[in-house]
Structure formats: structure tokens, C-alpha cells
Design a protein around this motif. Structure first.
Motif, PDB file in Angstrom:
ATOM      1  N   ILE A   1      44.567  39.460  37.953  1.00  0.00           N
ATOM      2  CA  ILE A   1      44.587  40.007  36.591  1.00  0.00           C
ATOM      3  C   ILE A   1      43.968  41.399  36.629  1.00  0.00           C
ATOM      4  O   ILE A   1      42.825  41.566  37.067  1.00  0.00           O
ATOM      5  N   VAL A   2      44.751  42.383  36.198  1.00  0.00           N
ATOM      6  CA  VAL A   2      44.300  43.780  36.219  1.00  0.00           C
ATOM      7  C   VAL A   2      44.012  44.226  34.783  1.00  0.00           C
ATOM      8  O   VAL A   2      44.867  44.077  33.908  1.00  0.00           O
ATOM      9  N   LEU A   3      42.804  44.749  34.560  1.00  0.00           N
ATOM     10  CA  LEU A   3      42.449  45.241  33.222  1.00  0.00           C
ATOM     11  C   LEU A   3      42.274  46.743  33.262  1.00  0.00           C
ATOM     12  O   LEU A   3      41.464  47.247  34.059  1.00  0.00           O
ATOM     13  N   GLN A   4      43.070  47.423  32.437  1.00  0.00           N
ATOM     14  CA  GLN A   4      42.950  48.878  32.314  1.00  0.00           C
ATOM     15  C   GLN A   4      42.824  49.242  30.843  1.00  0.00           C
ATOM     16  O   GLN A   4      43.264  48.487  29.972  1.00  0.00           O
ATOM     17  N   GLY A   5      42.279  50.388  30.564  1.00  0.00           N
ATOM     18  CA  GLY A   5      42.168  50.863  29.184  1.00  0.00           C
ATOM     19  C   GLY A   5      41.177  52.006  29.129  1.00  0.00           C
ATOM     20  O   GLY A   5      40.414  52.223  30.082  1.00  0.00           O
ATOM     21  N   MET A   6      41.212  52.723  28.016  1.00  0.00           N
ATOM     22  CA  MET A   6      40.284  53.842  27.833  1.00  0.00           C
ATOM     23  C   MET A   6      38.842  53.316  27.819  1.00  0.00           C
ATOM     24  O   MET A   6      38.629  52.120  27.608  1.00  0.00           O
ATOM     25  N   ASP A   7      37.873  54.228  27.937  1.00  0.00           N
ATOM     26  CA  ASP A   7      36.469  53.823  27.827  1.00  0.00           C
ATOM     27  C   ASP A   7      36.263  53.084  26.509  1.00  0.00           C
ATOM     28  O   ASP A   7      36.848  53.488  25.484  1.00  0.00           O
TER      29      ASP A   7
ATOM     30  N   LEU B   1      45.627  57.884  37.148  1.00  0.00           N
ATOM     31  CA  LEU B   1      45.138  58.182  35.785  1.00  0.00           C
ATOM     32  C   LEU B   1      44.043  59.234  35.852  1.00  0.00           C
ATOM     33  O   LEU B   1      44.314  60.424  35.721  1.00  0.00           O
ATOM     34  N   VAL B   2      42.790  58.796  36.150  1.00  0.00           N
ATOM     35  CA  VAL B   2      41.692  59.767  36.200  1.00  0.00           C
ATOM     36  C   VAL B   2      41.976  60.859  37.242  1.00  0.00           C
ATOM     37  O   VAL B   2      41.730  62.044  37.019  1.00  0.00           O
TER      38      VAL B   2
ATOM     39  N   THR C   1      35.487  62.737  28.391  1.00  0.00           N
ATOM     40  CA  THR C   1      36.796  62.124  28.658  1.00  0.00           C
ATOM     41  C   THR C   1      37.596  62.005  27.362  1.00  0.00           C
ATOM     42  O   THR C   1      38.808  62.238  27.333  1.00  0.00           O
ATOM     43  N   ARG C   2      36.882  61.680  26.287  1.00  0.00           N
ATOM     44  CA  ARG C   2      37.534  61.524  24.976  1.00  0.00           C
ATOM     45  C   ARG C   2      38.257  62.802  24.525  1.00  0.00           C
ATOM     46  O   ARG C   2      39.288  62.761  23.870  1.00  0.00           O
TER      47      ARG C   2
ATOM     48  N   TYR D   1      45.081  61.563  28.790  1.00  0.00           N
ATOM     49  CA  TYR D   1      44.970  60.197  29.325  1.00  0.00           C
ATOM     50  C   TYR D   1      46.094  59.311  28.795  1.00  0.00           C
ATOM     51  O   TYR D   1      46.676  58.517  29.521  1.00  0.00           O
ATOM     52  N   ARG D   2      46.380  59.464  27.509  1.00  0.00           N
ATOM     53  CA  ARG D   2      47.439  58.652  26.908  1.00  0.00           C
ATOM     54  C   ARG D   2      48.782  58.949  27.589  1.00  0.00           C
ATOM     55  O   ARG D   2      49.534  58.041  27.929  1.00  0.00           O
ATOM     56  N   ASP D   3      49.068  60.217  27.829  1.00  0.00           N
ATOM     57  CA  ASP D   3      50.327  60.570  28.505  1.00  0.00           C
ATOM     58  C   ASP D   3      50.351  59.995  29.923  1.00  0.00           C
ATOM     59  O   ASP D   3      51.376  59.479  30.388  1.00  0.00           O
ATOM     60  N   ALA D   4      49.205  60.100  30.596  1.00  0.00           N
ATOM     61  CA  ALA D   4      49.139  59.578  31.968  1.00  0.00           C
ATOM     62  C   ALA D   4      49.340  58.063  31.951  1.00  0.00           C
ATOM     63  O   ALA D   4      50.036  57.494  32.813  1.00  0.00           O
ATOM     64  N   TYR D   5      48.741  57.398  30.963  1.00  0.00           N
ATOM     65  CA  TYR D   5      48.926  55.947  30.848  1.00  0.00           C
ATOM     66  C   TYR D   5      50.389  55.600  30.600  1.00  0.00           C
ATOM     67  O   TYR D   5      50.947  54.711  31.258  1.00  0.00           O
TER      68      TYR D   5
END
Ligand code: ATP
Length: 281
Positions: free
Chosen positions: A63-69, A132-133, A202-203, A209-213
Motif C-alpha cells: 500500500i503506497v500513500l502519497q499526498g501533499m504535506d 515529484l519533489v 513547499t506550499r 506539485y499539483r501538476d507534477a502529481y
């Protein structure tokens, strides 16, 4: 594949994923009370599934969890893990790579944590950070991060070829919700230790970040390793949606795992019978 009720699932690279068009809030027609009742039933089923797989040892679960801070990766992991027997699970967090890790290919540190059969592993961040980062902060040339999409698809294909069931979750929060969570951290002495200027920096790059996601989600959504996009502004709903996606994905394997356990039982019984017969001789 059964599509869970509460997440948007993408399972092919032609998907036109637009995060702006996917809700971050819980559905209006679902009460928190109803969600918690349902979550409890799903939690019981998740535990039973884990128990069957532990005995059958035919598959592994990643299970992989990704998301913004502040999107709730930790909270989501705590919730899922809370339903499971700790004996069969591992949680791995991926931070800034060490010198040794950087001296290898980007999947080196990831692959060695892939779950063995019978077990579950939950990733808090993952190989996706490398598209991403790394992309947004210009940590390596585009020619390098861009070719990683293919490497990631191949890697996840390899895992699933070897019976690893891969579930990837993107915890989808709004920019306003992130601000609220960051400010709450500041106001509460008990969470002040989590404060980090980097989160605000980062915010400022939210759109990048959204585009990269979006790009990463599109390019790595496959039938065997789909992306589940979870509305995550409400923690109670996030927990329900993730549990539902996990149980819906694993439920079809129940028959295989039961059959395997029956076969193991018949064999064990046979061995015990012949042992007893010999002792009576
Ligand atoms: P989190 O925000 O994940 O709950 P945290 O803020 O306490 O945790 P750490 O676990 O110390 O942070 O590290 C996470 C940080 O490491 C994130 O900023 C993430 O972008 C960064 N990171 C993870 N993988 C990579 C990578 N491959 N290259 C560069 N930075 C990475």
C-alpha cells in the motif's frame, strides 16, 4: 475490478486525470456516524483477509500513500494498521535519500522493502517522490526524472507478476484545508514539534506539485497498480474510503486463499494421521 464507492480509481495510462475535478470533501449525503459504522465492519473484514493471506502466503500486499504535506498519510496508515495484526505488517517512511541511497538507482532503497508473501507493507511516501519533489525542486535533470515513469511502471509490473497486490492512494486535500491544518499545528503545543518552515515553502509551489502529481498519476495508473484518489479533507471519510478500496481489492482473492488453506489443512491432517498410525505400529 470492483470500483470502490468512495474513491476515484484510475487504472490506465490514457486516463485524463484532473485533480480539480475530483472532490476533496466527503460526500454531503454521508453522515460521519454512518461512515464510522461502515468503517468498523470493513476493518473486521480487512483483519479476516489479512489472516487468510497470512496462512495462504500466496500474495503480498503493498500500500503506497502519497499526498501533499498534512494530507494525512500518517493518520491513514495508523488507521489501516489499527485493524491489522502487527505480526504481518511493516510501515516504511521514505525521507530525503541518504548518501548511500543516492549512489544507487532510485528504486534500490524501495525494492528491498517490498513485502514478502503473506505480509503487508505500507509506504509513507515512496518511489513517487523521485518524480515529484525531485521534479519540482529541480534535484535532477528532466531527462532523468522523465524516464522514471517507465521504470516505475515496469517495477510495479514486476511486483505484481510476483503476486504483490499493489494499491496506491493519493490523499487529495484542498489548499485551504492544508492551510487550516498547518495553522492548527502552530496553535497546539502538542503538535508544535511538527512545525517546519519547509512546509510553507513547499506550499508556495502548490500548483507545481499539483501538476507534477497529475502527470505522475496519469503516467503510472495501470490495471495491476491503479491509483485511488481519496477525498481527504475529512479524516473520518478518508479512513472509510481507503478501507473500502483495500477490502474491495482484496475480497476477490478470498476464494483462492481459502482454497489454499483447505489444501494445507488436508495435507497437515494426512501427515498427522500417518504419524499416529506409525506410533500405533
Ligand atoms: P512527512 O511529511 O512525510 O509526514 P516529515 O515531514 O517528518 O514527514 P521526513 O520523513 O523526514 O519528513 O522526510 C520527508 C521529506 O523527504 C519530504 O519533504 C520529502 O519530499 C523528502 N523526500 C522523500 N523522498 C525524497 C527523494 N527521493 N528525494 C528528495 N527528497 C525526498
Amino acid at each position: 475490478m470492483d470500483v470502490p464507492m468512495y474513491v476515484t480509481t484510475f487504472d490506465n495510462t490514457d486516463s485524463k486525470i484532473s485533480l480539480d475535478n475530483i472532490a476533496t470533501d466527503a460526500p454531503k449525503d454521508l453522515s460521519r456516524e454512518a461512515a464510522e459504522g461502515r468503517l468498523s465492519a470493513l476493518g473486521t473484514e480487512m483483519f479476516e483477509l489479512q489472516d487468510l493471506l497470512w496462512g495462504a502466503r500466496t500474495h503480498a500486499v503493498l500500500i503506497v500513500l502519497q499526498g501533499m504535506d498534512t494530507s494525512g498519510k500518517d493518520g491513514a496508515i495508523k488507521n489501516v494498521a489499527g485493524f491489522l495484526n502487527p505480526r504481518g505488517i511493516s510501515v516504511v517512511s521514505f525521507g530525503v535519500p541518504t548518501k548511500e541511497e543516492n549512489e544507487h538507482d532510485f528504486l534500490w532503497r524501495i525494492h528491498k522493502h517490498a513485502p514478502r508473501r503473506g505480509e503487508w507493507t505500507l509506504f509513507n511516501r515512496s518511489h513517487y517522490e523521485d518524480v515529484l519533489v525531485v521534479r519540482v525542486e529541480n534535484l535532477c535533470p528532466e531527462s532523468i526524472w522523465r524516464e522514471r515513469f517507465g521504470h516505475i511502471r515496469d517495477f510495479e509490473e514486476l511486483l505484481s507478476e510476483h503476486n504483490t497486490i499493489v494499491l496506491k492512494f493519493f490523499l487529495h486535500i484542498s489548499k485551504e484545508e492544508q492551510k487550516k491544518r498547518l495553522l492548527e499545528r502552530e496553535q497546539d503545543e502538542r503538535t508544535a514539534w511538527k512545525l517546519n518552515v519547509g512546509d510553507w515553502q513547499t506550499r508556495e509551489k502548490w500548483k507545481d506539485y499539483r501538476d507534477a502529481y497529475e502527470d505522475a498519476l496519469r503516467k503510472t495508473a495501470t490495471g495491476r497498480a491503479p491509483w485511488h484518489i481519496v477525498p481527504a479533507n475529512n479524516k473520518w471519510f478518508r479512513n472509510l474510503a481507503i478501507a473500502e478500496a483495500i477490502v474491495e481489492t482484496l475480497r476477490p482473492y478470498k476464494k483462492i486463499w481459502r482454497k489454499k488453506l483447505d489444501d494445507i489443512g488436508v495435507r497437515a491432517r494426512g501427515e498427522l494421521d500417518s504419524y499416529r498410525q506409525k506410533r500405533n505400529d
